[in-house]
Structures are given as structure tokens and as C-alpha cells.
Design a protein around this motif. Structure first.
Motif, PDB file in Angstrom:
ATOM      1  N   LYS A  75      37.775  30.600  41.818  1.00  0.00           N
ATOM      2  CA  LYS A  75      37.291  29.370  41.162  1.00  0.00           C
ATOM      3  C   LYS A  75      37.756  29.308  39.718  1.00  0.00           C
ATOM      4  CE  LYS A  75      33.106  28.850  43.937  1.00  0.00           C
ATOM      5  NZ  LYS A  75      31.665  29.079  43.962  1.00  0.00           N
ATOM      6  N   CYS A  76      37.737  30.461  39.054  1.00  0.00           N
ATOM      7  CA  CYS A  76      38.176  30.543  37.662  1.00  0.00           C
ATOM      8  C   CYS A  76      39.630  30.091  37.538  1.00  0.00           C
ATOM      9  CB  CYS A  76      38.014  31.978  37.169  1.00  0.00           C
ATOM     10  SG  CYS A  76      38.636  32.273  35.514  1.00  0.00           S
ATOM     11  N   ASP A 110      44.992  25.784  28.496  1.00  0.00           N
ATOM     12  CA  ASP A 110      43.742  26.556  28.500  1.00  0.00           C
ATOM     13  C   ASP A 110      44.043  28.029  28.229  1.00  0.00           C
ATOM     14  OD1 ASP A 110      42.474  24.235  29.220  1.00  0.00           O
ATOM     15  OD2 ASP A 110      42.148  24.805  31.311  1.00  0.00           O
ATOM     16  N   ASN A 168      29.029  27.310  30.959  1.00  0.00           N
ATOM     17  CA  ASN A 168      29.402  26.667  32.233  1.00  0.00           C
ATOM     18  C   ASN A 168      30.875  26.900  32.590  1.00  0.00           C
ATOM     19  OD1 ASN A 168      30.318  24.945  30.162  1.00  0.00           O
ATOM     20  ND2 ASN A 168      30.265  23.181  31.527  1.00  0.00           N
ATOM     21  N   MET A 169      31.610  27.550  31.683  1.00  0.00           N
ATOM     22  CA  MET A 169      33.013  27.874  31.946  1.00  0.00           C
ATOM     23  C   MET A 169      33.216  29.378  32.133  1.00  0.00           C
ATOM     24  SD  MET A 169      34.347  24.989  32.229  1.00  0.00           S
ATOM     25  CE  MET A 169      35.949  25.618  32.611  1.00  0.00           C
ATOM     26  N   VAL A 191      38.230  29.593  29.239  1.00  0.00           N
ATOM     27  CA  VAL A 191      37.586  29.840  30.519  1.00  0.00           C
ATOM     28  C   VAL A 191      37.396  31.343  30.633  1.00  0.00           C
ATOM     29  CG1 VAL A 191      37.818  29.651  33.022  1.00  0.00           C
ATOM     30  CG2 VAL A 191      38.657  27.808  31.559  1.00  0.00           C
ATOM     31  N   THR A 198      43.959  24.857  33.462  1.00  0.00           N
ATOM     32  CA  THR A 198      45.100  23.941  33.404  1.00  0.00           C
ATOM     33  C   THR A 198      45.941  24.298  32.185  1.00  0.00           C
ATOM     34  OG1 THR A 198      43.786  22.337  32.142  1.00  0.00           O
ATOM     35  CG2 THR A 198      43.872  22.034  34.542  1.00  0.00           C
ATOM     36  N   GLU A 228      41.389  28.329  39.592  1.00  0.00           N
ATOM     37  CA  GLU A 228      41.534  26.917  39.980  1.00  0.00           C
ATOM     38  C   GLU A 228      41.115  25.973  38.864  1.00  0.00           C
ATOM     39  OE1 GLU A 228      39.189  26.757  43.548  1.00  0.00           O
ATOM     40  OE2 GLU A 228      40.818  27.558  44.809  1.00  0.00           O
ATOM     41  N   SER A 229      40.223  26.422  37.974  1.00  0.00           N
ATOM     42  CA  SER A 229      39.728  25.550  36.905  1.00  0.00           C
ATOM     43  C   SER A 229      40.674  25.500  35.701  1.00  0.00           C
ATOM     44  CB  SER A 229      38.342  26.016  36.439  1.00  0.00           C
ATOM     45  OG  SER A 229      38.462  27.190  35.666  1.00  0.00           O
ATOM     46  N   LYS A 238      40.723  24.380  26.866  1.00  0.00           N
ATOM     47  CA  LYS A 238      39.407  25.024  26.897  1.00  0.00           C
ATOM     48  C   LYS A 238      39.548  26.526  27.112  1.00  0.00           C
ATOM     49  CE  LYS A 238      38.887  23.753  31.792  1.00  0.00           C
ATOM     50  NZ  LYS A 238      40.209  23.229  31.989  1.00  0.00           N
ATOM     51  N   TYR A 295      36.099  34.990  32.533  1.00  0.00           N
ATOM     52  CA  TYR A 295      35.919  35.655  33.821  1.00  0.00           C
ATOM     53  C   TYR A 295      35.203  36.979  33.582  1.00  0.00           C
ATOM     54  CZ  TYR A 295      36.732  38.123  38.176  1.00  0.00           C
ATOM     55  OH  TYR A 295      36.552  38.843  39.331  1.00  0.00           O
ATOM     56  N   PHE A 345      33.001  32.366  34.873  1.00  0.00           N
ATOM     57  CA  PHE A 345      32.970  32.618  36.314  1.00  0.00           C
ATOM     58  C   PHE A 345      32.693  34.097  36.543  1.00  0.00           C
ATOM     59  CE2 PHE A 345      35.347  28.829  35.546  1.00  0.00           C
ATOM     60  CZ  PHE A 345      34.954  27.969  36.560  1.00  0.00           C
TER      61      PHE A 345
END
Length: 195
Positions: free
Chosen positions: A51-52, A60, A32-33, A5, A57, A54-55, A3, A7, A35
Motif C-alpha cells: 500500500k505504501c 514524493d 495518515n501517510m 510517506v 508518486t 502504491e501511494s 509528500k 513505512y 504504513f
């Protein structure tokens, strides 16, 4: 499934994030992705970034509008991106076209950044070393000035501590010193009186 993500960071609560958020969405990042931090980039504590990260993996890609939105400095930015790469996470900056670690040329550009950051660190170390050597050659030594156990503040700290009527916290507050300084003063006095 891999995905995107995003920031986003602005320096204050008054600033709008719409420009950055819209650009990330247009690049394929789901809302929703994304931050967000409304905080100065100089601050090390950034809850949105935490949080970003940590999400994310393996597989990504972290997407930012511009490099300066992510890193506090070149060294900080390089460290973050190297950490992402080690975890198998890509990095892309929308406005800094060639910075895309998911491509071979982008990885090359980032490695050049990394080398420049390393070069900058080494130059700083060399300048510091040269400055200290020059000072020593003129008879000056670096570091904290030596203090005598007879200094008034040291004597006061020791006397206040000796009768045990005051808590250490209150002694430090009264003398406007830190707890570590208080213990250093007491140890200096004790070591001189009881060698």
C-alpha cells in the motif's frame, strides 16, 4: 504536491511500532501517510509495504526509521530504492544519516551500496561456477540424480494413472509427490517404453 510517506515494520504482532511512528511524525510525516507491517522482514508478502509503494508518486519521498525496516537484504533494498528513483521518488532513512537520495551526497552513498550489492551478486556467481568446475574435475556432475523408469514409485504412478480410477491429485497425495513430479514420472516411463 510532494509528500512524505512513511513505512514502519516490526517483526511480530507483540512488538510496538510507537518508536518508529513517532520518529517519522517528528521528521514531518503525517500520521495518515504512515504504513505499517507487523511481519518478518524475510516475508516477501507485506501488505503495508504494498500500500505504501502504491501511494507514492513522482516527487514524493519514502521515509523509514532504519534501512533494515524496508529491505529483506542489501540486494532487495537496492532494487526497491532503484525502482523508486526511476519513478522520481526520493528515499530517506532517519537513523542511517547519509542515506537520503534527495541529496547529491545521499545519492552517491546509495550508488556505493548498489555497487556493493552488484559486487556481492557477482562474487556469488563466481563462487558457484568455481565450485561446479571443481566438482566436475573430480568426476562429479551437479543436478538431479538420474532415475530409471523401473523405480517403484514411477511404476506405481504409471499403473495408478493407467486405469483412470484415481484422480491425479489423489495419486500425488498417495505417493507424496508434486503434480510436476507425477507428470515427469509418467513421461519418463512413456518415453522409455515408446521411444
Amino acid at each position: 504536491m510532494a509528500k512524505l510517506v512513511g513505512y514502519v515494520r516490526v517483526s511480530s504482532q507483540d512488538q510496538e511500532v510507537n518508536l518508529q511512528v513517532d520518529a517519522l511524525e517528528k521528521a514531518g510525516c503525517a500520521i495518515n501517510m504512515v504504513f505499517i507491517d507487523k511481519i518478518s522482514g524475510a516475508r516477501s508478502e507485506r501488505p503495508g509495504l504494498k500500500k505504501c509503494l502504491e501511494s507514492l508518486t513522482s516527487g514524493d519521498t519514502l521515509l523509514v526509521w532504519r534501512l533494515d525496516r524496508l529491505g529483506r537484504s542489501v540486494a532487495h533494498l537496492v532494487g526497491l530504492v532503484e525502482e523508486l528513483c526511476q519513478k522520481g521518488i526520493g528515499f530517506r532513512s532517519l537513523c542511517d544519516g547519509a542515506i537520503d537520495t534527495t541529496t547529491a551526497s545521499g545519492e552517491l552513498i546509495f550508488n556505493i551500496f548498489s555497487s556493493l550489492a552488484q559486487f556481492e551478486r557477482r562474487l556469488t556467481q563466481e563462487r558457484t561456477r568455481a565450485g561446479l568446475e571443481a566438482a566436475r574435475a573430480r568426476g562429479k556432475n551437479g543436478g538431479r540424480k538420474k532415475i530409471s523408469y523401473t523405480e517403484p514409485k514411477i511404476l506405481m504412478a504409471k499403473n495408478m494413472h493407467k486405469d483412470h480410477r484415481m484422480d491425479i491429485k489423489d495419486i500425488c497425495k498417495t505417493l507424496k509427490i508434486s503434480r510436476a513430479t507425477f507428470y515427469r514420472y509418467v513421461n519418463l516411463y512413456d518415453n522409455h517404453k515408446n521411444p
